[in-house]
Write a protein that holds these residues in place. Structure first.
Motif, PDB file in Angstrom:
ATOM      1  N   VAL A 160      47.693  69.640   2.064  1.00  0.00           N
ATOM      2  CA  VAL A 160      46.826  69.142   3.132  1.00  0.00           C
ATOM      3  C   VAL A 160      47.432  69.548   4.470  1.00  0.00           C
ATOM      4  CG1 VAL A 160      45.590  67.168   4.069  1.00  0.00           C
ATOM      5  CG2 VAL A 160      46.288  67.158   1.678  1.00  0.00           C
ATOM      6  N   ASP A 161      46.613  70.162   5.336  1.00  0.00           N
ATOM      7  CA  ASP A 161      47.041  70.590   6.663  1.00  0.00           C
ATOM      8  C   ASP A 161      46.385  69.708   7.717  1.00  0.00           C
ATOM      9  OD1 ASP A 161      48.344  72.626   5.338  1.00  0.00           O
ATOM     10  OD2 ASP A 161      46.690  74.042   5.597  1.00  0.00           O
ATOM     11  N   PHE A 162      47.177  69.360   8.735  1.00  0.00           N
ATOM     12  CA  PHE A 162      46.688  68.495   9.813  1.00  0.00           C
ATOM     13  C   PHE A 162      46.957  69.151  11.160  1.00  0.00           C
ATOM     14  CE2 PHE A 162      47.145  65.523   6.362  1.00  0.00           C
ATOM     15  CZ  PHE A 162      46.134  64.607   6.554  1.00  0.00           C
ATOM     16  N   GLN A 212      47.724  68.129  24.452  1.00  0.00           N
ATOM     17  CA  GLN A 212      48.434  69.177  23.741  1.00  0.00           C
ATOM     18  C   GLN A 212      48.387  68.879  22.247  1.00  0.00           C
ATOM     19  OE1 GLN A 212      52.210  70.280  25.921  1.00  0.00           O
ATOM     20  NE2 GLN A 212      51.773  68.345  26.976  1.00  0.00           N
ATOM     21  N   GLY A 213      48.881  69.783  21.443  1.00  0.00           N
ATOM     22  CA  GLY A 213      48.815  69.560  20.001  1.00  0.00           C
ATOM     23  C   GLY A 213      49.836  70.363  19.240  1.00  0.00           C
ATOM     24  N   PHE A 214      50.025  69.970  17.989  1.00  0.00           N
ATOM     25  CA  PHE A 214      50.900  70.702  17.074  1.00  0.00           C
ATOM     26  C   PHE A 214      50.331  70.554  15.669  1.00  0.00           C
ATOM     27  CE2 PHE A 214      52.636  66.440  17.519  1.00  0.00           C
ATOM     28  CZ  PHE A 214      52.787  66.029  16.206  1.00  0.00           C
ATOM     29  N   SER A 215      50.714  71.457  14.809  1.00  0.00           N
ATOM     30  CA  SER A 215      50.199  71.481  13.439  1.00  0.00           C
ATOM     31  C   SER A 215      51.221  70.880  12.483  1.00  0.00           C
ATOM     32  CB  SER A 215      49.869  72.913  13.021  1.00  0.00           C
ATOM     33  OG  SER A 215      51.036  73.723  13.081  1.00  0.00           O
ATOM     34  N   ILE A 216      50.712  70.355  11.376  1.00  0.00           N
ATOM     35  CA  ILE A 216      51.534  69.834  10.282  1.00  0.00           C
ATOM     36  C   ILE A 216      51.043  70.479   8.998  1.00  0.00           C
ATOM     37  CG2 ILE A 216      52.189  67.789   8.952  1.00  0.00           C
ATOM     38  CD1 ILE A 216      51.905  66.130  11.426  1.00  0.00           C
ATOM     39  N   ASP A 236      56.802  72.352   2.621  1.00  0.00           N
ATOM     40  CA  ASP A 236      57.610  71.146   2.835  1.00  0.00           C
ATOM     41  C   ASP A 236      56.815  70.065   3.559  1.00  0.00           C
ATOM     42  OD1 ASP A 236      59.706  72.387   1.596  1.00  0.00           O
ATOM     43  OD2 ASP A 236      60.623  73.090   3.470  1.00  0.00           O
ATOM     44  N   GLU A 237      55.879  70.468   4.393  1.00  0.00           N
ATOM     45  CA  GLU A 237      55.068  69.512   5.138  1.00  0.00           C
ATOM     46  C   GLU A 237      53.711  69.267   4.482  1.00  0.00           C
ATOM     47  OE1 GLU A 237      54.694  71.031   9.055  1.00  0.00           O
ATOM     48  OE2 GLU A 237      56.782  70.606   9.632  1.00  0.00           O
ATOM     49  N   SER A 238      53.127  70.283   3.839  1.00  0.00           N
ATOM     50  CA  SER A 238      51.756  70.163   3.350  1.00  0.00           C
ATOM     51  C   SER A 238      51.655  69.610   1.932  1.00  0.00           C
ATOM     52  CB  SER A 238      51.074  71.536   3.398  1.00  0.00           C
ATOM     53  OG  SER A 238      51.713  72.447   2.514  1.00  0.00           O
ATOM     54  N   LEU A 239      52.651  69.805   1.098  1.00  0.00           N
ATOM     55  CA  LEU A 239      52.566  69.376  -0.300  1.00  0.00           C
ATOM     56  C   LEU A 239      52.730  67.865  -0.392  1.00  0.00           C
ATOM     57  CD1 LEU A 239      52.230  70.372  -3.195  1.00  0.00           C
ATOM     58  CD2 LEU A 239      54.725  70.531  -3.342  1.00  0.00           C
ATOM     59  N   MET A 240      51.717  67.209  -0.987  1.00  0.00           N
ATOM     60  CA  MET A 240      51.712  65.748  -1.101  1.00  0.00           C
ATOM     61  C   MET A 240      51.206  65.363  -2.480  1.00  0.00           C
ATOM     62  SD  MET A 240      50.098  64.840   2.635  1.00  0.00           S
ATOM     63  CE  MET A 240      50.569  65.825   4.062  1.00  0.00           C
ATOM     64  N   ILE A 241      51.353  64.082  -2.813  1.00  0.00           N
ATOM     65  CA  ILE A 241      50.905  63.556  -4.087  1.00  0.00           C
ATOM     66  C   ILE A 241      49.911  62.427  -3.832  1.00  0.00           C
ATOM     67  CG2 ILE A 241      52.825  61.915  -4.266  1.00  0.00           C
ATOM     68  CD1 ILE A 241      52.759  62.421  -7.302  1.00  0.00           C
TER      69      ILE A 241
END
Length: 352
Positions: free
Chosen positions: A124-126, A94-98, A110-115
């Motif tokens: 970045v999307d995972f 199974q899977g889920f997105s970040i 909130d999940e994708s914005l990184m430094i």
């Protein structure tokens, strides 16, 4: 009977106390049927509650008075009703997105914005793939193992992304980043031991957070691709030109070696000739000098005829010698004419 009490069940009547006739009561047959129906329903419910089925992609946990036991074999199984309970776990991948929603592909900043390590912001999307490896631990080791996996994944993602520059995250470093994140998550899950296993984690997309920055990065990427194209074309041209240049160089080297060999052989021959001439010169220097003089004059003035006369005026020798194939009489006439007129025909009289 005392006081005339009796019971008479004949014809469905019952008489009690003092022999007086009571009111006749009729026993209804529907009550017995209802009891039988209820009993059949209870038996059916108990039978249905005592059997359960495990599919190919499932595992079950059989709970007996609070004690859990894994059941992994697919098929039909039985349990004790009201004493044993069964909870099933899906063991497929199974899977889920970040960083985004799989329903409408909307970005979750909130999940994708990184430094990154060079202090640039990036989205970045995972996508995380997992499976339940131990159903007992998945149900009882934690309240919600999926939330734990998601929190661990986000923590590892931010840690790894923060150690790479933005160019690597956008272009060439994705595979290395994915491998580092996966290794870190596996290590964290082994420490927690919650019965859930990470299968894979992949970067779905990575881009700058604003449109202007995105365009700038696209321009940089285009320039890099142009650089790679130019390098490939230059390497192609080099590979095409090197063989022909090498062939030309080999030809020049071979020609030079041939000329070298020819010059060396010629010089060796001249040295041998000089040595032989010098040996003859040592034997008779005067004659050798005259011969060398005549040969030199023949080379310098090929049309000049040298006539050697004796002191008495008679011609003795003509140098160089005329061809033996010519007319002897003509040659004698020419010699006589030359003797009478030494300046005729450009001859040079030499006194012996």
């Amino acid at each position: 009977m005392k006081n005339g009490s009796f019971r008479n069940f004949k014809n469905g009547f019952e008489t009690v106390d003092g022999g007086e006739s009571g009111t006749p009561k009729t026993k209804k047959p529907g009550g017995t049927i209802a009891v039988l129906v209820v009993a059949a329903i209870l038996i059916l419910l108990l039978g249905m509650n005592s059997a359960y089925e495990i599919k190919e992609q499932e595992q079950a946990v059989l709970i007996t008075l609070g004690r859990a036991q894994a059941v992994t074999e697919p098929g039909l199984h039985f349990k004790i009703p009201f004493i044993q309970q069964v909870r099933k776990v899906n063991t497929t991948i199974q899977g889920f997105s970040i960083g985004y929603s799989t329903d409408n592909n909307e970005i979750n900043e909130d999940e994708s914005l990184m430094i990154t390590s060079d202090f640039n912001f990036i989205d970045v999307d995972f996508y995380v793939e997992y499976r339940y490896s131990d159903p007992v631990k998945a149900l009882f080791a934690s309240g919600n193992p999926l939330d734990i996996l998601k929190n661990v994944s986000q923590s590892c993602i931010r840690t790894v992304i923060g150690s790479y520059p933005v160019d690597d995250v956008l272009t060439t470093g994705k595979n290395e980043i994915q491998a580092s994140i996966r290794e870190m998550i596996l290590k964290r899950l082994a420490e927690h031991d919650i019965g859930i296993q990470l299968v894979n984690i992949t970067i779905q997309d990575s881009e700058p957070p604003t449109q202007q920055v995105m365009e700038a990065f696209k321009a940089v990427e285009t320039a890099k691709q142009g650089k790679e194209t130019a390098l490939n074309n230059a390497n192609k041209y080099r590979n095409e030109q090197l063989p022909s240049a090498q062939a030309r160089a080999d030809g020049i080297i071979k020609d030079a070696e041939a000329q070298k060999t020819e010059r060396v052989n010629e010089a060796t021959a001249q040295v041998a000739r000089f040595n032989s001439m010098y040996a003859e010169y040592i034997k008779n220097p005067v004659i050798t000098k005259q011969r060398m003089f005549y040969e030199a004059m023949e080379e310098v003035l090929p049309g000049l005829k040298v006539i050697i006369e004796s002191p008495g005026g008679n011609t003795q020798t003509i140098y160089p010698l005329e061809s033996f194939t010519g007319n002897e009489q003509d040659r004698e006439t020419e010699n006589n004419d030359a003797a009478s007129d030494p300046t005729a025909g450009g001859s040079l009289p030499v006194q012996e």
